[in-house]
Design an enzyme around this catalytic site. Structure first.
Site, PDB file in Angstrom:
ATOM      1  N   SER A  69       1.364  -1.081  -0.064  1.00  0.00           N
ATOM      2  CA  SER A  69       0.022   0.158   0.090  1.00  0.00           C
ATOM      3  C   SER A  69       1.458   1.430  -0.180  1.00  0.00           C
ATOM      4  O   SER A  69       2.205   1.217   0.145  1.00  0.00           O
ATOM      5  CB  SER A  69      -0.735  -0.449   1.033  1.00  0.00           C
ATOM      6  OG  SER A  69       0.040   0.034   2.377  1.00  0.00           O
ATOM      7  N   LYS A  70      -0.204   2.810  -0.043  1.00  0.00           N
ATOM      8  CA  LYS A  70       0.422   3.456   0.089  1.00  0.00           C
ATOM      9  C   LYS A  70       1.868   4.197   0.705  1.00  0.00           C
ATOM     10  O   LYS A  70       2.516   4.966   1.120  1.00  0.00           O
ATOM     11  CB  LYS A  70       0.144   4.832  -0.769  1.00  0.00           C
ATOM     12  CG  LYS A  70      -0.210   4.819  -2.216  1.00  0.00           C
ATOM     13  CD  LYS A  70      -0.930   6.175  -2.299  1.00  0.00           C
ATOM     14  CE  LYS A  70      -2.506   5.785  -3.027  1.00  0.00           C
ATOM     15  NZ  LYS A  70      -3.747   6.023  -2.425  1.00  0.00           N
TER      16      LYS A  70
END
Ligand code: GLU
Length: 482
Positions: A262-263
């Site tokens: 994920s970011k």
């Protein structure tokens, strides 16, 4: 029994089918790489198809950017939206007539049915099921409509969707290339909407029709599609088509092993890695090994070598960790494989304001010291601007301010008279004055770069130039005399 494509006996055709709803995810690029390798290894074709049936989620420009980023990674396709091919068009929104024809066939055969339920009814059904802690699913209300009722609704132009008929209590079994035998009970499968009320197909219907018409033999896709596979297999059965072989790839995990990439832990878009100065060949090599192994210790693969070595047997069942340190290691390796001439062009791209002469000086000095090309920007900031810093930084090693001024004044004199062989001359200066070498270079480095973490400062001075070097020393002396 569901017919599955025989792996060896036919022309291999794989496809990547991105939805233009944003940027290409790095996990999507990995899927594409495996698609590509399987097709190329078998002299088959790799097809790019755009799945844009979810009109609400479309993002303007996304399709073009997806195509471009794939090319920027040095990959390409044999058939696709821009170049066409024998089974085009390759954009689903341009194939709506085709889906209409096939949905009619399914409805006529009784494998799909019109559903006239309003959104309100579906919402309230879902709410009731949720409250009763049941799995939300369609209650087949419209499946039981009589022919007359259906005709009446159609005549009255009541909006409808078309749903897939799911047989009761049947076990659907298929062999996933990665996961082996997978079983689903049809009682767990919802009567999937195949055509939405605006006449546009859902992903499920369009993908199956297209994979069949485009003669796709192998489908690689993310594991999030695994639970959709029984619906797809039913469609293949209803049409009496042979289903492709499926490989549901593992998800990429965050570097800390916690959760899907994920970011939270950095960029996830394929484009951003290139923007940060990861080399395409390093990225691809890194991705090759995130879900596949060669069965040997070899870790460096060119794309051609990967294609030659790729085999379905060596795909992993376990989700790989997206280890950014490993990626840096690959990038460093590939950067150092480059000649100074090749690096010149890459440096230029990341340092657009630097002159050619500056870049020629910087390449040999910095090539061993960067992990990715964007590191150049921070490492060479001092060449292009006066970096702000506090007086205390000059005295970081506990240097007496008077001594620091002396060091800088004498360096200035030296540099003012002569700008050649500075390494040697500065060392002589240190020796003649009995200065501590580490202390001197801390003062000098901060004066020139405004930072204690810098590339080899003396070697960079020719890129800074005599005049600017003197200016920077003056600024530092002023800071110390204030
Ligand atoms: N359009 C789907 C996606 O972007 C493709 C899924 C598939 O490969 O079947 O995730």
């Amino acid at each position: 029994m569901i017919k599955l494509a025989m792996i060896d006996s036919k022309n291999i055709r794989t496809r990547m089918a991105p939805s233009p709803t944003g940027e290409l995810h790095i996990g999507g690029l990995r899927t594409l790489l495996y698609d590509y390798a399987l097709a190329k290894k078998n002299n088959g074709q790799f097809i790019l198809r755009i799945e844009d049936t979810d009109q609400k989620r479309l993002v303007v420009g996304s399709q073009e950017r997806i195509l471009q980023v794939i090319k920027d990674y040095g990959l390409n396709w044999d058939e696709g939206p821009d170049i066409g091919g024998p089974y085009g068009p390759y954009v689903q929104s341009e194939r709506l007539d085709i889906y209409q024809k096939y949905i009619k066939e399914l409805v006529d055969k009784g494998f799909a049915y019109y559903c006239f339920c309003t959104q309100e009814r579906l919402d309230s059904l879902r709410a009731t099921q949720k409250a009763a802690k049941q799995l939300p699913r369609y209650d087949q209300h419209c499946f039981h409509l009589s022919k007359d009722e259906i005709q009446k609704n159609l005549d009255a132009k009541i909006p409808y969707t078309v749903r897939l008929v799911i047989p009761k209590s049947e076990t659907i079994i298929f062999d996933d290339i990665i996961r082996g035998k997978i079983k689903f009970n049809t009682n767990e499968v919802d009567d999937q909407v195949l055509i939405k009320s605006n006449g546009i197909p859902t992903y499920h219907f369009a993908a199956v029709v297209d994979d069949h018409l485009m003669k796709i033999t192998h489908v690689f896709r993310g594991e999030e599609w695994l639970t959709s596979t029984p619906k797809h297999l039913l469609l293949y059965r209803y049409f009496n088509w042979e289903a492709p072989a499926f490989a549901h790839l593992t998800v990429l995990l965050n570097p800390d092993g916690k959760g899907k990439l994920s970011k939270r832990t950095g960029s996830t878009h394929a484009r951003v890695f290139l923007d940060e100065g990861y080399l395409p060949e390093a990225m691809l090599n890194f991705l090759m090994l995130l879900g596949w192994n060669p069965g040997t210790d070899q870790e460096f693969f060119t794309l051609d070598q990967f294609i030659q070595n790729f085999s379905l047997e060596h795909l992993h069942k376990k989700s790989p960790i997206f280890d950014r340190k490993k990626l840096d290691y690959f990038n460093g390796y590939y950067l150092r494989q480059k000649t100074d001439e090749q690096l010149f062009d890459l440096f230029k791209k990341f340092l657009p304001t630097a002159s050619d002469d500056q870049i020629k000086i910087l390449v040999p000095v910095l090539k061993e010291r960067i992990v990715k090309l964007s590191d150049l920007v921070s490492q060479t900031k001092f060449l292009f601007e006066n970096v702000e810093y506090d007086q205390e930084l000059l005295l970081k090693k506990g240097t007496d301010p008077k001594l620091a001024i002396d060091m800088l004044t004498k360096s200035k004199e030296l540099i003012n008279n002569n700008f050649d062989n500075l390494s040697e001359k500065l060392l002589e200066l240190i020796k003649n004055n009995n200065w501590n070498t580490g202390e001197f270079f801390m003062v000098f480095r901060v004066a020139i770069c405004g930072s204690v973490f810098t590339p080899p400062v003396v070697e960079c001075l020719p890129a800074l130039g005599q005049k600017k070097t003197l200016e920077k020393i003056d600024i530092a002396i002023t800071k110390l005399t204030q």
